[in-house]
Design a protein around this motif. Structure first.
Motif, short mmCIF file in Angstrom:
data_model
loop_
_atom_site.label_atom_id
_atom_site.label_comp_id
_atom_site.label_asym_id
_atom_site.label_seq_id
_atom_site.Cartn_x
_atom_site.Cartn_y
_atom_site.Cartn_z
N THR A 4 46.24 -113.76 -42.31
CA THR A 4 45.41 -113.30 -43.11
C THR A 4 44.29 -113.89 -42.95
O THR A 4 43.25 -113.54 -43.66
CB THR A 4 46.11 -113.48 -44.75
OG1 THR A 4 46.61 -114.89 -44.44
CG2 THR A 4 47.20 -112.55 -44.95
N LEU A 49 34.29 -111.53 -52.68
CA LEU A 49 33.77 -112.16 -51.45
C LEU A 49 32.85 -111.45 -50.73
O LEU A 49 32.35 -111.68 -49.81
CB LEU A 49 35.10 -112.37 -50.52
CG LEU A 49 36.15 -113.30 -51.16
CD1 LEU A 49 37.01 -113.69 -50.06
CD2 LEU A 49 35.63 -114.65 -51.58
N ASN A 50 32.29 -110.08 -51.19
CA ASN A 50 31.36 -109.34 -50.47
C ASN A 50 30.45 -108.97 -51.67
O ASN A 50 30.58 -108.33 -52.62
CB ASN A 50 32.15 -108.18 -49.98
CG ASN A 50 33.02 -108.54 -48.75
OD1 ASN A 50 32.80 -108.96 -47.82
ND2 ASN A 50 34.12 -108.34 -49.23
N LEU A 56 42.48 -113.87 -40.44
CA LEU A 56 41.46 -112.75 -40.04
C LEU A 56 41.03 -111.82 -41.06
O LEU A 56 39.83 -111.26 -40.78
CB LEU A 56 42.12 -111.96 -38.93
CG LEU A 56 42.69 -112.98 -37.53
CD1 LEU A 56 43.53 -111.98 -36.76
CD2 LEU A 56 41.56 -113.05 -36.89
N LEU A 57 41.72 -111.75 -41.86
CA LEU A 57 41.25 -110.77 -43.16
C LEU A 57 40.20 -111.51 -44.05
O LEU A 57 39.28 -110.94 -44.32
CB LEU A 57 42.31 -110.32 -44.02
CG LEU A 57 42.16 -109.40 -45.54
CD1 LEU A 57 41.76 -108.14 -45.14
CD2 LEU A 57 43.32 -109.66 -46.35
N VAL A 58 40.57 -112.77 -44.45
CA VAL A 58 39.54 -113.39 -45.20
C VAL A 58 38.51 -113.88 -44.59
O VAL A 58 37.30 -114.02 -45.20
CB VAL A 58 40.32 -114.40 -46.09
CG1 VAL A 58 40.68 -115.91 -45.05
CG2 VAL A 58 39.67 -115.01 -47.25
N TRP A 59 38.57 -114.28 -43.39
CA TRP A 59 37.26 -114.61 -42.72
C TRP A 59 36.43 -113.52 -42.35
O TRP A 59 35.31 -113.44 -41.93
CB TRP A 59 37.54 -115.46 -41.33
CG TRP A 59 38.21 -116.62 -41.49
CD1 TRP A 59 38.37 -117.52 -42.71
CD2 TRP A 59 38.75 -117.58 -40.46
NE1 TRP A 59 39.14 -118.54 -42.46
CE2 TRP A 59 39.50 -118.76 -41.20
CE3 TRP A 59 38.85 -117.47 -39.07
CZ2 TRP A 59 39.94 -120.01 -40.31
CZ3 TRP A 59 39.58 -118.44 -38.48
CH2 TRP A 59 39.87 -119.54 -39.00
N ASN A 60 36.81 -112.25 -42.51
CA ASN A 60 35.71 -111.20 -42.31
C ASN A 60 35.16 -110.79 -43.60
O ASN A 60 34.59 -109.58 -43.62
CB ASN A 60 36.40 -110.21 -41.50
CG ASN A 60 35.41 -109.20 -40.90
OD1 ASN A 60 35.14 -108.16 -41.32
ND2 ASN A 60 34.98 -109.60 -39.82
N GLN A 61 35.62 -111.38 -44.75
CA GLN A 61 34.58 -110.88 -45.87
C GLN A 61 33.35 -111.72 -45.68
O GLN A 61 33.02 -112.46 -44.87
CB GLN A 61 35.47 -111.53 -47.12
CG GLN A 61 36.73 -111.14 -47.30
CD GLN A 61 37.06 -109.60 -47.02
OE1 GLN A 61 36.42 -108.94 -47.77
NE2 GLN A 61 37.98 -109.22 -46.27
N SER A 62 32.54 -111.24 -46.62
CA SER A 62 31.02 -111.94 -46.39
C SER A 62 30.79 -113.13 -46.67
O SER A 62 29.83 -113.56 -47.20
CB SER A 62 30.12 -110.97 -47.11
OG SER A 62 30.49 -109.59 -47.02
N ILE A 63 31.92 -114.13 -46.49
CA ILE A 63 31.58 -115.63 -46.67
C ILE A 63 31.89 -116.31 -45.43
O ILE A 63 32.91 -115.79 -44.66
CB ILE A 63 32.16 -116.38 -47.84
CG1 ILE A 63 33.70 -116.14 -47.70
CG2 ILE A 63 31.72 -115.55 -49.34
CD1 ILE A 63 34.47 -117.06 -48.56
N THR A 64 31.02 -117.24 -44.96
CA THR A 64 31.50 -118.12 -43.91
C THR A 64 32.88 -119.10 -44.03
O THR A 64 33.22 -119.38 -45.14
CB THR A 64 30.68 -119.15 -43.45
OG1 THR A 64 30.36 -120.05 -44.37
CG2 THR A 64 29.13 -118.48 -43.12
N ARG A 65 33.51 -119.13 -42.87
CA ARG A 65 34.72 -119.63 -42.92
C ARG A 65 34.73 -121.11 -43.51
O ARG A 65 35.47 -121.76 -44.02
CB ARG A 65 35.56 -119.61 -41.65
CG ARG A 65 34.96 -120.55 -40.44
CD ARG A 65 35.89 -120.33 -39.47
NE ARG A 65 35.58 -119.08 -38.65
CZ ARG A 65 36.20 -118.91 -37.42
NH1 ARG A 65 36.83 -119.79 -36.81
NH2 ARG A 65 35.88 -117.47 -37.06
#
Lengths: 355, 293
Positions: free
Chosen positions: A97, B102-103, A99-108
């Motif tokens: 998951t 988050l977006n 990979l899911l959350v890191w591709n939202q628009s916030i940096t890791r």
């Protein structure tokens, strides 16, 4: 991001809150009785003159709940590290998951920062509340605690004041770090627990005695620091066992305590032949041979006085009781350094190494 | 032609093993690009690098004109990872809320409509969804952030044929509606044929061939005839693969010009044949036994 962090923590947070409320309720119900028993006992014993006996009895009666709540405060940080820390990143990596959350628009980086800060603060709050409740409840017992159970002693020190919060935050960040490295939840929990337990043992055994230079001093022997004198009836030599307490420094954390002779040579604690005092005549002869000492207590005191006269002393190194708060702050500071180091490592690792 | 994805000498090493090495690739905008290659060719690594999930060991990768993985890039690139991971413990509604939180560019109406069309129950826990539903949820999250580029890594690999078709159909509809570029990796050529209009074959981190599927099919031919040495073919006929029996030769060639040699029987290629021809390694370089990780 805070919402997601809260959503993921919710189950664990509710469980912890319920457990803490239950504990607080029990403490709140029994605490006032404990405090009033203590103050009425003190009033009675100051009139009667023998408060030591009251302390002994009071503490003995309540020893089991006292140990139980102390253990709760000691164990809570480990549980937080296990159930909040280790799975925080490991479970995401395990399920993919991240990979899911890191591709939202916030940096890791921000993702990790919010997760660490929010859950870390929750950990410290839980441990802080638990410690505060127990510290409040146990106050009368801490005042009357037997040697080995005073505030400065390792078992109790870690369960009072502010260090539980430092432990909880450390256990949490340690769990997160291990989880990030091991990438699987269950092994991460096991490794984190082992490392945390090792640190928690090393701290009182190796580090804490030296947080401030310990005091070293010689003390006269008295009932306060002598556990017992064995007087052989057949005229052998006298044996003496010391208690890990020192006269005049109630609640001090005794690091070492030896019997020394006049020249300062350390004697084996109770080794036969260690104390060169006559056991066939004089104050240390068996009571049957000395009918003039009517009571056993007098006889005991007389013998002790004789041993003192011969120059035997208790040589002790200790940390005085009034260092409790300095030690709390220093130790919390040490853990803060560990926490800062692990946190920095987490950020570096998540940016460079984790995929 | 503007590139949605541009890699220059891109490499990623895990320990001693290179998952992707010296990869140079240009993926044009405005297409649904199929990325195909054998297992271990580096497809997933390339897409993760493009999605900013990984940092390159060497070289560079740019997405939509900027370096991959930056905060500005994250909002413009949607990424649906392999096996379409979702949070098993969270409900469908929680996932939509996660996306909305988050977006910045979150399209709540799009997300709700898609979930409605799919017939998903908002209160359902994602862990109880079927594989197809889970993939659709992940796709919804990827679409509703309104990316300019959507990257999908083997999104349908673990789905049954029906769920696979529904997923790809949903994807196609979204592409038509929102005009986004798509890069889709798969090892199932049949899926790509239905979905993609541009194809890239990646073997051992190298691009073997890239182009619009229409053009590729028009310029590739299978020649069958009496045995002949590949060196004796005309210079404008690029040999992709060659096969010989004692008396007969079969070539797959790429050429823009028409083939007039009467000795050959010329036939077209299916997309699958074309891909397989490129995935075959040159006979000389091929080891007897190949061990793959």
């Amino acid at each position: 991001m805070i919402w997601l962090t809260w959503r993921q923590l919710r189950g664990g947070a509710v469980t912890t809150a319920v457990a803490l409320v239950a504990l607080a309720a029990v403490l709140a119900l029994t605490g006032p009785t404990l405090a009033s028993d203590y103050s009425s006992g003190i009033t009675a014993c100051t009139r009667g003159g023998d408060c030591a006996r009251f302390f002994d009895r009071f503490f003995d009666d309540k020893q089991i709940p006292f140990l139980a709540v102390t253990v709760v405060v000691l164990v809570l940080p480990a549980l937080i590290g296990l159930f909040w820390g280790a799975p925080l990143i490991a479970r995401e990596l395990e399920a993919g998951t991240h990979l899911l959350v890191w591709n939202q628009s916030i940096t890791r980086t921000r993702w990790l920062a919010v997760k660490l800060a929010f859950t870390g603060l929750a950990s410290m709050t839980a441990a802080g509340l638990c410690s505060a409740a127990v510290t409040w409840w146990a106050e009368p017992l801490d005042k009357s605690a037997a040697p080995g159970f005073t505030l400065m002693d390792p078992l109790v020190f870690g369960a009072r004041g502010i260090v539980p919060m430092a432990y909880a935050a450390f256990a949490f960040v340690l769990g997160v770090t291990v989880g990030m490295l091991v990438r699987r939840t269950l092994p991460a929990m096991a490794v984190a627990l082992a490392v945390f337990a090792a640190v928690q043992l090393a701290m009182p055994l190796v580090v804490r005695p030296h947080l401030l230079p310990p005091v070293s001093s010689a003390f006269e022997l008295s009932p306060a620091n002598v556990d017992g004198i064995h007087m052989p009836r057949d005229g052998g030599s006298l044996a003496l066992t010391l208690e890990s307490a020192i006269p005049g420094h109630t609640g001090a954390w005794v690091l070492s305590s030896h019997l020394v002779d006049r020249s300062g040579r350390t004697l084996d604690d109770s080794g036969p032949g260690a104390i060169a005092v006559s056991t066939s005549s004089g104050p240390c002869a068996p009571p049957e041979q000395r009918p003039e000492t009517a009571q056993a207590g007098d006889h005991y005191a007389g013998c002790l006085a004789e041993i003192n006269r011969l120059g035997y002393r208790q040589q002790a190194t200790y940390q005085p009781f009034d260092r409790f708060w300095p030690f709390q702050w220093i130790e919390a500071g040490l853990y803060a350094l560990l926490i800062a180091g692990l946190t920095a490592f987490c950020f570096w690792w998540i940016r460079r190494r984790v995929s | 032609m503007t590139a949605v994805l541009q890699a220059r000498g891109l490499g990623k090493r895990y320990g001693r093993r290179w998952a992707l090495r010296d990869c140079t690739i240009d993926i044009p905008a405005g297409h649904v690009v199929g990325l195909v290659g054998p297992n271990g060719a580096g497809k997933t690594t390339l897409l993760k690098l493009a999605g900013g999930q990984l940092a390159p060991t060497s070289g560079s990768v740019a997405v939509l004109g900027g370096p991959a993985g930056g905060p500005a890039q994250l909002a413009k690139v949607g990424f649906v990872a392999q096996d379409t991971p979702v949070y098993a413990g969270l409900s469908v509604a929680d996932h939509l809320r996660l996306g909305a939180r988050l977006n910045r560019g979150w399209d709540a109406a799009l997300a709700r409509n898609r979930i409605g069309q799919l017939g998903l129950d908002l209160s359902h826990r994602a862990g109880n969804l079927s594989g197809g539903q889970r993939a659709q949820l992940a796709l919804t999250l990827g679409l509703a952030k309104r990316p300019e580029l959507l990257i999908l890594d083997e999104p349908v690999a673990s789905l049954d044929p029906l769920a696979r078709r529904e997923f790809l159909q949903g994807l196609m509809e979204a592409v038509a509606e929102h005009e986004l570029s798509v890069v889709l990796s798969s090892h199932l050529v049949a899926d790509l044929e239905r979905t993609c209009d541009y194809l890239i074959v990646l073997v051992d981190s190298r691009v073997r061939v890239a182009g619009q599927i229409e053009n590729l099919l028009a310029t590739h031919h299978r020649l069958t005839g009496p045995r002949r040495d590949p060196g004796r073919l005309p210079a404008d006929q690029h040999v992709v693969s060659a096969r010989h029996t004692d008396r007969q030769s079969t070539f797959v060639v790429r050429t823009e010009a028409p083939i007039h040699d009467p000795a050959w029987t010329v036939s077209g290629l299916s997309l699958e044949d074309l891909v397989l021809a490129y995935m075959e390694k040159p006979a000389a370089a091929r080891p007897l036994l190949e061990v793959q990780q």
